[in-house]
Design an enzyme around this catalytic site. Structure first.
Site, mmCIF file in Angstrom:
data_model
loop_
_atom_site.group_PDB
_atom_site.id
_atom_site.type_symbol
_atom_site.label_atom_id
_atom_site.label_comp_id
_atom_site.label_asym_id
_atom_site.label_seq_id
_atom_site.Cartn_x
_atom_site.Cartn_y
_atom_site.Cartn_z
ATOM 1 N N SER A 92 21.127 -33.646 6.402
ATOM 2 C CA SER A 92 20.313 -34.633 5.691
ATOM 3 C C SER A 92 21.217 -35.839 5.438
ATOM 4 O O SER A 92 22.448 -35.727 5.537
ATOM 5 C CB SER A 92 19.814 -34.088 4.347
ATOM 6 O OG SER A 92 20.892 -34.035 3.425
ATOM 7 N N LYS A 129 28.332 -36.713 1.928
ATOM 8 C CA LYS A 129 29.456 -35.849 1.552
ATOM 9 C C LYS A 129 30.500 -35.800 2.667
ATOM 10 O O LYS A 129 31.692 -35.698 2.414
ATOM 11 C CB LYS A 129 28.955 -34.430 1.258
ATOM 12 C CG LYS A 129 28.035 -34.335 0.035
ATOM 13 C CD LYS A 129 28.826 -34.392 -1.253
ATOM 14 C CE LYS A 129 27.973 -34.056 -2.458
ATOM 15 N NZ LYS A 129 28.686 -34.134 -3.725
ATOM 16 N N TYR A 170 21.830 -37.069 2.654
ATOM 17 C CA TYR A 170 22.673 -36.690 1.506
ATOM 18 C C TYR A 170 23.921 -35.957 1.997
ATOM 19 O O TYR A 170 25.050 -36.281 1.621
ATOM 20 C CB TYR A 170 21.880 -35.803 0.530
ATOM 21 C CG TYR A 170 22.767 -34.826 -0.199
ATOM 22 C CD1 TYR A 170 23.658 -35.264 -1.172
ATOM 23 C CD2 TYR A 170 22.763 -33.459 0.127
ATOM 24 C CE1 TYR A 170 24.513 -34.371 -1.807
ATOM 25 C CE2 TYR A 170 23.609 -32.567 -0.502
ATOM 26 C CZ TYR A 170 24.482 -33.024 -1.470
ATOM 27 O OH TYR A 170 25.334 -32.150 -2.085
ATOM 28 N N THR A 223 30.195 -30.125 -0.244
ATOM 29 C CA THR A 223 29.131 -29.137 -0.067
ATOM 30 C C THR A 223 29.357 -28.319 1.203
ATOM 31 O O THR A 223 29.854 -28.842 2.203
ATOM 32 C CB THR A 223 27.746 -29.815 -0.001
ATOM 33 O OG1 THR A 223 26.785 -28.853 0.451
ATOM 34 C CG2 THR A 223 27.710 -30.989 0.954
HETATM 35 N N1 USQ Z 1 14.435 -23.286 0.713
HETATM 36 C C1 USQ Z 1 13.307 -22.500 0.839
HETATM 37 N N2 USQ Z 1 12.358 -22.610 -0.107
HETATM 38 C C2 USQ Z 1 12.454 -23.449 -1.182
HETATM 39 C C3 USQ Z 1 13.615 -24.238 -1.318
HETATM 40 C C4 USQ Z 1 14.585 -24.131 -0.338
HETATM 41 O O1 USQ Z 1 13.168 -21.717 1.784
HETATM 42 O O2 USQ Z 1 11.526 -23.499 -2.004
HETATM 43 C C5 USQ Z 1 15.510 -23.152 1.711
HETATM 44 C C6 USQ Z 1 15.939 -24.484 2.339
HETATM 45 O O3 USQ Z 1 15.180 -24.766 3.462
HETATM 46 C C7 USQ Z 1 17.401 -24.227 2.629
HETATM 47 C C8 USQ Z 1 17.846 -23.249 1.562
HETATM 48 O O4 USQ Z 1 16.660 -22.705 1.005
HETATM 49 O O5 USQ Z 1 17.549 -23.620 3.868
HETATM 50 C C9 USQ Z 1 18.631 -23.875 0.429
HETATM 51 O O6 USQ Z 1 17.896 -24.978 -0.067
HETATM 52 P P1 USQ Z 1 18.196 -25.684 -1.467
HETATM 53 O O7 USQ Z 1 17.159 -26.721 -1.685
HETATM 54 O O8 USQ Z 1 18.428 -24.670 -2.514
HETATM 55 O O9 USQ Z 1 19.640 -26.297 -1.206
HETATM 56 P P2 USQ Z 1 20.109 -27.537 -0.338
HETATM 57 O O10 USQ Z 1 19.064 -28.520 -0.030
HETATM 58 O O11 USQ Z 1 20.879 -26.974 0.799
HETATM 59 O O12 USQ Z 1 21.078 -28.254 -1.361
HETATM 60 C C10 USQ Z 1 21.674 -27.580 -2.475
HETATM 61 C C11 USQ Z 1 22.102 -28.612 -3.475
HETATM 62 C C12 USQ Z 1 23.121 -29.528 -2.827
HETATM 63 C C13 USQ Z 1 24.266 -28.733 -2.261
HETATM 64 C C14 USQ Z 1 23.778 -27.631 -1.355
HETATM 65 C C15 USQ Z 1 24.847 -26.662 -0.949
HETATM 66 O O13 USQ Z 1 20.985 -29.327 -3.939
HETATM 67 O O14 USQ Z 1 23.585 -30.463 -3.762
HETATM 68 O O15 USQ Z 1 25.093 -29.582 -1.528
HETATM 69 O O16 USQ Z 1 22.794 -26.844 -2.061
HETATM 70 S S1 USQ Z 1 24.594 -26.054 0.673
HETATM 71 O O17 USQ Z 1 23.199 -25.627 0.820
HETATM 72 O O18 USQ Z 1 25.502 -24.969 0.884
HETATM 73 O O19 USQ Z 1 24.793 -27.168 1.544
#
Ligand code: USQ
Length: 509
Positions: free
Chosen positions: A271, A277, A273, A227
């Site tokens: 996190s 990774k 999680y 990730t």
């Molecule tokens: N966010 C909001 N509002 C929401 C949901 C999320 O503002 O309703 C924000 C979060 O705080 C975060 C961003 O949007 O800053 C992305 O959140 P997310 O829940 O879409 O993604 P994340 O928790 O980072 O995890 C997801 C996948 C995970 C993968 C990751 C890639 O669930 O498996 O590893 O994306 S990355 O984000 O590039 O690490």
């Protein structure tokens, strides 16, 4: 020219090198392996081909993919005829989509799953908003509607290592795609039990797999989902290189300097999680070093979307789609919120920037990487994203498309951020390898994919399923451990927000 046309048998999983190569000369360099020639002019590296035993012993670098009859031209470069690809986590959002995608291109697909994802989502009081069938029915539909035969076993890769071993021995996969992990940051932050379960499942499952691959299929490449979140968002603004520092990177300190070239770049996960990774990265890196395994670590950004030709072909072929606080990714969640009348939830400032990639583009990337196996002993990483956006921008996009194309009354709210993350930060990420070395071209337009999601989410059945599980949308998992729903901080003025966003994006373009 195809991206992998000049790869040679040295990269091919059909090669049988065991015992004939001094592997100490290989490793992490990524350099072309030098051939050693003795006095009589014979090369020391000799191999046999498992697919073409008739050619006997030969120099593995003397035949390239574009010369070998086993490698045929496909839409994503040369592909090994009927290549055996095993997908771990085949029942998931990505796994099922990839199974149909590869099956449709002539790969021989097998897969395992323990249905954990179905259980985790159920435990959170949520459900996939796109209904999916039981595995037997999915397999039957793949066969009946697309002519794809998938060999499936229900196996937990950590708890049932012996069964996984037997299945790998039976199939002898030439590439193993590893999606069988818990993908949720919030789920891993619920409490000690969840953090431990996620790390056990992810880290120890992968560690066991590495040993199994070493024993049974050391020539197969492991294509492992990592990730972008391993890197975090360094407040210094240091660029996020692709897994490792480039050759010319240097560290200057105390009037001294060192080369950083080829070292893993620092990790700053956010996190438990994401920590799992990071641990996987080190385990894969070490396995390549100790046992000459070949591994691609895919630093994938936030995934979104519902569409590939295969999954859209029939309801029985659809892949799952989650929108709850734990398993829904942000764009998918915004569209679901828009459909059900919840103001789109920006966490904190909403200025978090991430790399994103659509489901269909991710499938193309995976295929290109499957077709370009690393060298023996090589741990390689790519940043798998196709665009960079702030969550505010994405909320504006979803709101505009929902209003304009579908006539929905949409609002955007800022809510308390339950996570510990910078919600305003620099972000410079390199994502050059996939387009430049592996021929990846972005095919999916963000606006079009959001519109497709609206179309699907507004169908009676999907809309009803979103309504049924509406309560699982607003976050209630705090990194601090408290358990309460987040409160609204501000309802934004949508028109002003969209105007500012358009200005910002016009300036940046
Ligand atoms: N966010 C909001 N509002 C929401 C949901 C999320 O503002 O309703 C924000 C979060 O705080 C975060 C961003 O949007 O800053 C992305 O959140 P997310 O829940 O879409 O993604 P994340 O928790 O980072 O995890 C997801 C996948 C995970 C993968 C990751 C890639 O669930 O498996 O590893 O994306 S990355 O984000 O590039 O690490």
């Amino acid at each position: 020219m195809e991206h992998n046309g000049k790869y040679t048998c040295w990269n091919c999983p059909a090669i049988d090198l065991a015992g004939k190569v001094d592997f100490r000369a290989c490793g992490q360099s990524g350099k072309q392996f030098e051939k050693k020639t003795d006095a009589s002019g014979e090369t020391q590296i000799l191999a046999e081909c498992k697919r073409r035993p008739e050619i006997g012993l030969f120099d593995p670098m003397s035949i390239s993919f574009d010369e070998c009859p086993e490698w045929i031209k496909g839409p994503c470069g040369y592909q090994l005829r009927n290549m055996r690809v095993m997908i771990l986590g085949i029942d998931g959002y990505l796994g099922w989509t990839l199974a149909l995608w590869l099956g449709g291109m002539g790969y021989r697909v097998s897969g395992v799953d323990n249905y954990n994802r179905r259980e985790w989502v159920k435990e959170r009081g949520a459900q996939t908003i796109v209904p999916i069938s039981r595995m037997n029915d999915r397999l039957a539909a793949a066969k009946e509607l697309l002519g794809i035969d998938i060999e499936f076993r229900q196996i937990d890769i950590f708890e049932q290592r012996q069964r996984l071993r037997e299945f790998i021995e039976e199939v002898r996969p030439e590439a193993v795609v590893h999606y069988a992990e818990c993908p949720s940051a919030p789920y891993s932050m619920i409490d000690a039990e969840h953090a431990i379960a996620v790390q056990k499942n992810n880290v120890l499952g992968t560690l066991g797999l590495l040993f199994t691959m070493k024993d049974l299929v050391p020539e197969s490449s492991l294509i492992k989902l990592g990730t972008m979140g391993e890197y975090g968002t360094p407040l210094t603004g240091r660029p996020l290189f692709e897994g490792m520092f480039p050759a010319d990177a240097e560290l200057h300190w105390d009037n001294r300097q060192w080369s950083l070239g080829g070292e893993l770049i620092p990790r700053d996960p956010h996190s438990f999680y994401h920590v799992s990774k990071v641990q996987d990265t080190f385990n894969c890196y070490e396995a390549c070093k100790y046992w000459w395994l070949r591994s691609f670590d895919i630093m994938q950004g936030v995934i979104f979307g519902v569409h590939t030709d295969q999954v859209a072909r029939d309801n029985r072929l659809r892949t799952r789609l989650d929108i709850d606080e734990c398993f829904g990714t942000v764009i998918n969640r915004f569209v679901a919120q828009a459909v059900t009348g919840i103001p789109l939830t920006l966490y904190g400032q909403g200025k978090q920037i991430r790399g994103y990639i659509a489901l269909r583009d991710a499938m193309q990337c995976m295929t290109r990487l499957i077709n370009a196996p690393p060298e023996p002993g090589q741990y390689a990483a790519v940043n798998q994203i196709s665009g960079i956006y702030s969550v505010r921008h994405l909320a504006c996009k979803v709101a505009q498309i929902g209003q304009k194309n579908f006539g929905l009354p949409i609002q955007i709210q800022r809510v308390e951020n339950p996570r510990v993350e910078a919600d305003e930060h620099p972000f410079e990420v390199l994502y050059e390898k996939l387009p430049k070395q592996f021929g990846f071209e972005t095919k999916v337009d963000l606006d079009e994919e959001i519109a497709r999601m609206f179309e699907l989410f507004l169908t009676d059945e999907v809309r009803a399923r979103i309504e049924q599980r509406k309560h699982a949308i607003i976050p209630r998992t705090w990194w601090s451990g408290i358990k309460r729903q987040v409160e609204q901080l501000e309802l934004l003025n949508l028109e002003a927000e969209i105007r500012d966003d358009e200005q910002l994006y016009t300036i940046n373009e």
